[in-house]
Every structure is written in structure tokens, then in C-alpha cells.
Design a protein around this motif. Structure first.
Motif, PDB file in Angstrom:
ATOM      1  N   THR A  27       0.861  -1.030  -0.097  1.00  0.00           N
ATOM      2  CA  THR A  27      -0.064  -0.272   0.231  1.00  0.00           C
ATOM      3  C   THR A  27       1.366   1.181   0.170  1.00  0.00           C
ATOM      4  N   TYR A  28      -0.006   2.210  -0.578  1.00  0.00           N
ATOM      5  CA  TYR A  28       0.749   3.651  -0.370  1.00  0.00           C
ATOM      6  C   TYR A  28       0.507   4.854   0.584  1.00  0.00           C
ATOM      7  N   ASP A  29       1.651   5.004   0.927  1.00  0.00           N
ATOM      8  CA  ASP A  29       1.354   6.533   1.497  1.00  0.00           C
ATOM      9  C   ASP A  29       1.906   8.033   0.869  1.00  0.00           C
ATOM     10  N   TRP A  30       0.808   8.854   0.896  1.00  0.00           N
ATOM     11  CA  TRP A  30       1.075   9.584   0.186  1.00  0.00           C
ATOM     12  C   TRP A  30       1.922  11.241   0.967  1.00  0.00           C
ATOM     13  N   VAL A  31       2.886  11.620   0.571  1.00  0.00           N
ATOM     14  CA  VAL A  31       3.458  12.009   0.898  1.00  0.00           C
ATOM     15  C   VAL A  31       4.007  13.475   0.407  1.00  0.00           C
ATOM     16  N   GLY A  32       4.691  13.726  -0.993  1.00  0.00           N
ATOM     17  CA  GLY A  32       4.484  14.850  -1.733  1.00  0.00           C
ATOM     18  C   GLY A  32       3.601  14.507  -2.962  1.00  0.00           C
ATOM     19  N   ALA A  33       2.670  16.004  -3.516  1.00  0.00           N
ATOM     20  CA  ALA A  33       3.024  15.886  -4.589  1.00  0.00           C
ATOM     21  C   ALA A  33       2.445  17.588  -4.844  1.00  0.00           C
ATOM     22  N   PRO A  34       2.713  17.684  -6.549  1.00  0.00           N
ATOM     23  CA  PRO A  34       2.599  19.074  -7.172  1.00  0.00           C
ATOM     24  C   PRO A  34       1.053  19.962  -6.551  1.00  0.00           C
TER      25      PRO A  34
END
Length: 479
Positions: free
Chosen positions: A90-97
Motif C-alpha cells: 500500500t502507498y502513503d502519499w507524502v508529497g505531490a504538486p
């Protein structure tokens, strides 16, 4: 015109060279294109790996809080995302535009009120032919993985102007190379066209004097033209000599054949005197012998020039042949008050056909006696020098003009001074043929006291002389 251009050697060479150039240029561009594309992709991957390493160090040092600070501290025009991959994938999103995040507002009833709840949703741009992701993964201390994905322009899009420029420039260069190559090849193959035109002229008009215009320089085609002109000169000389030989042969055969026919007719008209008939038959035999001797001499010369003259080589002393030639012609010389001397104090031994060599010497002595005036002198000499065996026959007659020193060795040639002399005009031709059959050379020089000096040079013997001497051959008459 187009068909002639298509069949032209210059055009075909230019097209072939242009195609080779095009293939080599395409291979070179392909290699450069591959290197440039890999370099661009490698640079993007290296940039993503560097960020992943920086962010992983921040996460290991202070967790997600410090990781976000590190993300916020980087100002990069290229959009990228950062996510943490858990062990369960699974993913934990930390940063994105911010442009990738969509906010959805939901209205939630709360008693008599309605509350708005915002739900952020991350939407990653899809990779396609115009853009792609440069991904980098780095392991974290807690066993999870940190991934960084940088959105970049596709390498194919970045290099599209280069491809278009290569196609345009390459097509233009190909056409220019064909045009310029055709012009240069047309100029370079000009000697070949001159050769073709000259050959066509000789075949159409029979003009043996036609020659190929000689180009300047020392290239292969210039050398070809010079060699071809030399060949044409020799062929023309051979044809001229052949014509002169046929003319002289017809002239020399006309007299004995006419006399032979006249003698036979007189014998037929005779009243039956046996003595006169025998004299007529004897004259016929003499004239027949003269014709046969002429033909045999011609056959011997042809065989010698063709390398088919059989030689029975034996080691012997040439002084014997010189003495025998002097003895053979001494009586003739005394009648003309001419002195014949032999100058060969040391042995002169080498491998030769004694009969043929004696024939050559006899011809030279006979020729010298013809043109030496009364009270003159003929000297026969022989010695072994540094370059081999040298024999010479020297007289003090009128000599041989420089302009005729090559011509006198031609078959049936007669100079102005020899028209009134007896002979067949084959003596010197026979001498030259015999000498060359032995591997030697013959030359005409001016005698020290005036007159002509015929010099025969033969290679030195390679082995010592045998103990026993060969038997003395019979004398061979002069031609």
C-alpha cells in the motif's frame, strides 16, 4: 538523355558513393541519437535518485515531518511526487504538486446545520508518448521503501526536432552529393571517354595514327592513357613493319620467280639440246634454292622471335667461332684487299649453340666485308667483362647512320647504301634473333677509326667450364 545519364559510369559511381555516404551518415546519426537519448534518460533518473536519497535521509532522521520539510524546501519547476511503499504494497502519499490534487466538497448534515467536508484526491498525470516518469526507489530504515517520480518530457519529443533536422539536411546532402559526385566523376572519367572515342575512331576510319589526348598528372587513368598510347604506337609500328616486310618480300621474290619462269620458258622453247636443258634446270634449281633460303631464313627469324628456336647449348670457347669465321671469309677479303684480324687473347667461354652463334658471326663478317672499302680492315674481338661476354665485329667502312640503327634489324630492310649489294636483307635480322634467343643484346656503335662496330653482349656463364671441349661445328653460311 536520361537513359544515357543512367548508363553513365560517372552517374552510377556518384549514386553508389552517395548511397554509401547516406548509409554511413544514418548509422552515425543512429549512434549519436541513441547516446543522446540514453544520456537524457540517465540524467533524469540520476536526478530522481538524488532526490530519493535526500528524502530518505530526512525521513530516517525525523520521520514524515522532517520529510515534508525537505520536500517543501526544494523548488523545482519539474513536477514530482513522493510516496512511501508499505510492506503490504500500500502507498502513503507524502508529497505531490498542488495541481495534481483535486478537492471534492461533500455536504454533511449536522443537526439543523449542513457542514461542507473537503476530501482531497491525488490524480497522477498518465504517462504517454509526450511525457513519462523518471522513477527512483530508496530503502528506509523501518523496512519501507521511498519512491520519487519526476514527470519529464518524453525523450522522443525532446529529440523530434533533431530527427526532423537530420531528415531534411540528410536528404539535401544526399541530393547535393549525387550532383557534385556526378560532376566530379564525370571529370575524373574523362580519360576513359577519350579512350573510347579514340578506339571508335580507329575502328570506324582505320586511322592508326589516332591517339588518346594525354591528361596531366600521374594518376592511374593518366598512366592508363600513356600505356595505351604506347601500345598504339607499337601496334602502328608493327603494322608498318609488316607492310614494309610484305613489300620487300614481294620485291625480293619477284626477281627469282621471274628468272625461274623465264628460264623454264626458254627451256620449253629450246629445239631439244640436252646441254642447254640441263643448264636451264640448273638455273631453276639455283633460283629455287634462293627462294627456299629466303623462306627458311624468315621462318628461323620468326621462330627465334617467338621463343621457339631450338638451341643446343654447350660450353665452348668463342675464339673458335671467331677464328673459323675469319678463315671462312679470308679469301673473299683478300680479293678486296681487306685485312681480317681476330683480337681474343684470353679464353671466352660460355653456354651457346655453336652453330647458331657461328651463323650470327658469319653474317656480321659478311656484312662488314660488303661495306668495307679496299685496303680496309675488319676486326673480330671477344672478351669477358664485368657484365658478361662481349663479342664485336668492327670495320672502317661508311658506318650506319643513327636514323637507321634500329631499322637495319628489321626483316628485308635495305638502306640506301645497300640497294646495290647482294643479299636478302635478312642477315642482321637473323643476328638479332639469334642473340636475343641466347638472352643477349646487340648494338651498333661508331668505330674508333670510323666505320661501324657491332657489339654482341651475352650473360656471363653461371657455372665453371667443363674439362672437355665440344666438337667443332660445321660452318653456317651467311644470310
Amino acid at each position: 538523355m536520361l537513359e544515357r545519364l543512367r548508363q553513365s559510369l560517372a552517374f552510377r559511381l556518384a549514386v553508389q558513393y552517395a548511397l554509401v555516404f547516406a548509409v554511413c551518415a544514418a548509422v552515425l546519426f543512429g549512434v549519436l541519437y541513441w547516446i543522446l537519448a540514453n544520456s537524457l534518460e540517465g540524467r533524469e533518473r540520476q536526478n530522481a535518485a538524488k532526490r530519493a536519497e535526500t528524502f530518505a535521509a530526512a525521513y530516517d532522521a525525523g520521520g514524515v515531518i522532517l520529510l515534508k520539510r525537505a520536500i517543501d524546501s526544494i523548488r523545482d519547476p519539474q513536477p514530482y511526487f513522493v510516496r512511501i511503499v508499505n510492506p503490504d504494497s500500500t502507498y502513503d502519499w507524502v508529497g505531490a504538486p498542488p495541481s495534481w490534487i483535486e478537492t471534492q466538497v461533500q455536504q454533511v448534515p449536522f443537526g439543523p446545520f449542513v457542514l461542507n467536508r473537503e476530501t482531497p484526491t491525488l490524480r497522477l498525470p498518465t504517462a504517454n508518448v509526450l511525457r513519462d516518469y523518471a522513477m527512483a526507489t530508496h530503502s528506509l530504515n523501518d523496512g519501507r521503501l521511498l519512491q520519487v517520480g519526476v514527470l519529464t518530457d518524453s525523450t522522443a519529443v525532446l529529440l523530434a526536432p533533431l530527427r526532423r533536422a537530420f531528415i531534411g539536411v540528410g536528404a539535401g546532402a544526399l541530393l547535393v552529393s549525387i550532383l557534385v559526385g556526378t560532376i566530379l566523376a564525370w571529370r575524373s572519367t574523362r580519360p576513359l571517354r577519350a579512350v573510347s572515342d579514340t578506339a571508335r575512331r580507329i575502328l570506324d576510319t582505320g586511322d592508326l595514327a589516332a591517339r588518346v589526348p594525354g591528361p596531366n598528372g600521374r594518376g592511374e587513368l593518366a598512366e592508363l592513357v600513356r600505356q595505351l598510347n604506347t601500345l598504339l604506337d607499337k601496334n602502328a609500328a608493327h603494322v608498318r613493319v609488316l607492310r614494309e616486310t610484305l613489300d620487300n618480300l614481294a620485291h625480293d621474290l619477284r626477281t627469282p620467280l621471274t628468272r625461274l619462269r623465264g628460264t623454264a620458258e626458254l627451256a620449253l622453247q629450246d629445239s631439244g639440246d640436252a646441254a642447254q636443258a640441263r643448264d636451264a634446270l640448273a638455273d631453276c634449281v639455283d633460283e629455287s634454292d634462293r627462294v627456299l633460303h629466303l623462306l627458311e631464313a624468315l621462318l628461323d627469324i620468326s621462330a627465334a622471335e617467338a621463343g621457339a628456336l631450338k638451341l643446343h647449348r654447350e660450353r665452348h670457347d668463342v675464339r673458335t667461332a671467331l677464328d673459323r669465321a675469319a678463315d671462312l671469309y679470308r679469301e673473299v677479303a683478300e680479293e678486296k684487299r681487306i685485312t681480317i684480324t681476330v683480337d681474343a687473347p684470353a679464353p671466352v667461354e660460355f653456354d651457346a649453340d655453336a652453330i647458331r652463334l657461328g651463323q650470327a658471326i658469319n653474317n656480321l663478317v659478311d656484312n662488314a666485308l660488303k661495306y668495307t672499302p679496299a685496303s680496309g680492315k675488319v676486326t673480330l674481338a671477344g672478351r669477358i667483362g664485368a657484365e658478361g661476354v662481349e663479342l664485336s665485329v668492327t670495320d672502317n667502312g661508311p658506318g650506319v647512320p643513327l636514323a637507321e640503327r634500329e631499322a637495319v634489324f628489321r626483316r628485308l630492310y635495305r638502306g640506301d647504301a645497300s640497294r646495290s649489294q647482294r643479299g636478302l636483307g635478312l642477315g642482321l635480322s637473323m643476328v638479332k634473333a639469334i642473340v636475343e634467343a641466347h638472352g643477349g643484346t646487340i648494338a651498333i656503335e661508331d668505330a674508333p677509326a670510323g666505320g661501324a662496330r657491332f657489339v654482341l653482349r651475352f650473360p656471363a656463364p653461371s657455372t665453371p667450364a667443363p674439362a672437355a671441349n665440344a666438337p667443332t661445328p660445321a660452318a653456317e653460311p651467311a644470310v
